[in-house]
Design a protein around this motif. Structure first.
Motif, mmCIF file in Angstrom:
data_model
loop_
_atom_site.group_PDB
_atom_site.id
_atom_site.type_symbol
_atom_site.label_atom_id
_atom_site.label_comp_id
_atom_site.label_asym_id
_atom_site.label_seq_id
_atom_site.Cartn_x
_atom_site.Cartn_y
_atom_site.Cartn_z
ATOM 1 N N ILE A 10 0.863 -1.190 0.000
ATOM 2 C CA ILE A 10 0.000 0.000 0.000
ATOM 3 C C ILE A 10 0.895 1.233 0.000
ATOM 4 O O ILE A 10 1.799 1.359 0.824
ATOM 5 C CB ILE A 10 -0.939 0.024 1.224
ATOM 6 N N THR A 11 0.618 2.152 -0.932
ATOM 7 C CA THR A 11 1.465 3.331 -1.082
ATOM 8 C C THR A 11 0.641 4.611 -1.092
ATOM 9 O O THR A 11 -0.574 4.579 -1.322
ATOM 10 C CB THR A 11 2.261 3.252 -2.398
ATOM 11 N N ILE A 12 1.344 5.712 -0.852
ATOM 12 C CA ILE A 12 0.747 7.035 -1.034
ATOM 13 C C ILE A 12 1.705 7.864 -1.877
ATOM 14 O O ILE A 12 2.915 7.684 -1.818
ATOM 15 C CB ILE A 12 0.434 7.751 0.298
ATOM 16 N N ASP A 13 1.127 8.728 -2.682
ATOM 17 C CA ASP A 13 1.894 9.642 -3.520
ATOM 18 C C ASP A 13 0.974 10.818 -3.808
ATOM 19 O O ASP A 13 -0.139 10.624 -4.308
ATOM 20 C CB ASP A 13 2.301 8.953 -4.828
ATOM 21 N N GLY A 19 -3.128 11.611 -3.250
ATOM 22 C CA GLY A 19 -2.439 11.169 -2.047
ATOM 23 C C GLY A 19 -3.172 10.139 -1.225
ATOM 24 O O GLY A 19 -2.741 9.807 -0.126
ATOM 25 N N LYS A 20 -4.284 9.635 -1.732
ATOM 26 C CA LYS A 20 -5.023 8.585 -1.015
ATOM 27 C C LYS A 20 -4.227 7.281 -1.075
ATOM 28 O O LYS A 20 -3.475 7.049 -2.024
ATOM 29 C CB LYS A 20 -6.398 8.353 -1.653
ATOM 30 N N PRO A 21 -4.396 6.382 -0.098
ATOM 31 C CA PRO A 21 -3.702 5.099 -0.142
ATOM 32 C C PRO A 21 -4.121 4.285 -1.371
ATOM 33 O O PRO A 21 -5.318 4.138 -1.656
ATOM 34 C CB PRO A 21 -4.138 4.403 1.146
ATOM 35 N N THR A 22 -3.129 3.820 -2.110
ATOM 36 C CA THR A 22 -3.383 3.028 -3.308
ATOM 37 C C THR A 22 -2.607 1.718 -3.240
ATOM 38 O O THR A 22 -1.725 1.538 -2.410
ATOM 39 C CB THR A 22 -2.949 3.786 -4.584
ATOM 40 N N VAL A 28 -5.464 2.621 -8.210
ATOM 41 C CA VAL A 28 -6.544 1.854 -7.581
ATOM 42 C C VAL A 28 -6.429 2.121 -6.089
ATOM 43 O O VAL A 28 -5.465 1.703 -5.439
ATOM 44 C CB VAL A 28 -6.416 0.336 -7.861
ATOM 45 N N ARG A 29 -7.409 2.861 -5.567
ATOM 46 C CA ARG A 29 -7.375 3.211 -4.155
ATOM 47 C C ARG A 29 -7.801 2.016 -3.290
ATOM 48 O O ARG A 29 -8.573 1.167 -3.730
ATOM 49 C CB ARG A 29 -8.320 4.378 -3.874
ATOM 50 N N VAL A 30 -7.297 1.996 -2.083
ATOM 51 C CA VAL A 30 -7.729 0.980 -1.125
ATOM 52 C C VAL A 30 -9.238 1.058 -0.981
ATOM 53 O O VAL A 30 -9.930 0.038 -0.962
ATOM 54 C CB VAL A 30 -7.020 1.170 0.236
ATOM 55 N N SER A 31 -9.776 2.259 -0.914
ATOM 56 C CA SER A 31 -11.223 2.432 -0.761
ATOM 57 C C SER A 31 -12.003 1.859 -1.949
ATOM 58 O O SER A 31 -13.126 1.374 -1.770
ATOM 59 C CB SER A 31 -11.581 3.898 -0.549
ATOM 60 N N ASP A 32 -11.422 1.882 -3.151
ATOM 61 C CA ASP A 32 -12.096 1.279 -4.313
ATOM 62 C C ASP A 32 -12.283 -0.226 -4.099
ATOM 63 O O ASP A 32 -13.366 -0.769 -4.352
ATOM 64 C CB ASP A 32 -11.283 1.500 -5.597
ATOM 65 N N ILE A 33 -11.235 -0.875 -3.639
ATOM 66 C CA ILE A 33 -11.312 -2.316 -3.407
ATOM 67 C C ILE A 33 -12.299 -2.621 -2.287
ATOM 68 O O ILE A 33 -13.122 -3.535 -2.406
ATOM 69 C CB ILE A 33 -9.911 -2.884 -3.096
ATOM 70 N N LEU A 34 -12.263 -1.833 -1.219
ATOM 71 C CA LEU A 34 -13.188 -2.055 -0.115
ATOM 72 C C LEU A 34 -14.640 -1.871 -0.549
ATOM 73 O O LEU A 34 -15.513 -2.661 -0.162
ATOM 74 C CB LEU A 34 -12.864 -1.114 1.043
ATOM 75 N N SER A 59 -5.759 -8.646 -0.579
ATOM 76 C CA SER A 59 -5.464 -8.957 0.821
ATOM 77 C C SER A 59 -4.748 -7.800 1.505
ATOM 78 O O SER A 59 -5.053 -7.471 2.655
ATOM 79 C CB SER A 59 -4.616 -10.226 0.915
ATOM 80 N N ALA A 60 -3.818 -7.164 0.810
ATOM 81 C CA ALA A 60 -3.100 -6.028 1.384
ATOM 82 C C ALA A 60 -4.058 -4.885 1.703
ATOM 83 O O ALA A 60 -3.948 -4.246 2.756
ATOM 84 C CB ALA A 60 -1.999 -5.556 0.434
ATOM 85 N N ALA A 61 -5.007 -4.627 0.815
ATOM 86 C CA ALA A 61 -5.983 -3.565 1.045
ATOM 87 C C ALA A 61 -6.824 -3.871 2.283
ATOM 88 O O ALA A 61 -7.072 -2.984 3.114
ATOM 89 C CB ALA A 61 -6.875 -3.381 -0.181
ATOM 90 N N LEU A 62 -7.249 -5.106 2.430
ATOM 91 C CA LEU A 62 -8.049 -5.489 3.593
ATOM 92 C C LEU A 62 -7.236 -5.401 4.879
ATOM 93 O O LEU A 62 -7.725 -4.896 5.900
ATOM 94 C CB LEU A 62 -8.593 -6.909 3.419
ATOM 95 N N LYS A 63 -6.013 -5.870 4.844
ATOM 96 C CA LYS A 63 -5.165 -5.813 6.036
ATOM 97 C C LYS A 63 -4.870 -4.365 6.433
ATOM 98 O O LYS A 63 -4.899 -4.017 7.618
ATOM 99 C CB LYS A 63 -3.868 -6.577 5.800
ATOM 100 N N TYR A 64 -4.611 -3.523 5.444
ATOM 101 C CA TYR A 64 -4.348 -2.117 5.727
ATOM 102 C C TYR A 64 -5.590 -1.467 6.348
ATOM 103 O O TYR A 64 -5.488 -0.738 7.340
ATOM 104 C CB TYR A 64 -3.940 -1.371 4.455
ATOM 105 N N ALA A 65 -6.751 -1.737 5.788
ATOM 106 C CA ALA A 65 -7.990 -1.158 6.313
ATOM 107 C C ALA A 65 -8.235 -1.628 7.746
ATOM 108 O O ALA A 65 -8.622 -0.834 8.607
ATOM 109 C CB ALA A 65 -9.163 -1.539 5.420
#
Length: 78
Positions: A10-13, A19-22, A28-34, A59-65
């Motif tokens: 998971i990165t930010i830029d 700058g949202k977590p992608t 592809v934002r973490v929030s998109d996957i969620l 899985s990374a998006a879910l773990k980060y969330a």
């Protein structure tokens, strides 16, 4: 500022998705996957629609969330 990994996968830029977590610096934002998972879209369908993603990305998006929502809640006494 360059892309910064804030959690494994998971990165930010500031130049990517405001700058949202992608996922891995992709657009592809973490929030998109969620949101997709919350709408009952299967992991398989997500991977078909986003062929540049891998199972590990979901899985990374879910773990980060899960990690970012695990904060203590302090309530004022009544």
């Amino acid at each position: 500022m360059a892309t910064t990994e804030i959690y494994p996968g998971i990165t930010i830029d500031p130049d990517i998705c405001a700058g949202k977590p992608t996922v891995r610096g992709l657009r592809v934002r973490v929030s998109d996957i969620l949101e997709l998972l919350a709408s009952d879209v299967s992991r398989e369908d997500i991977l078909k629609d986003y062929p540049y993603l891998a199972e590990e990305d979901i899985s990374a998006a879910l773990k980060y969330a899960a990690r970012t929502t695990d904060m203590p809640i302090i309530m004022a006494a009544e």
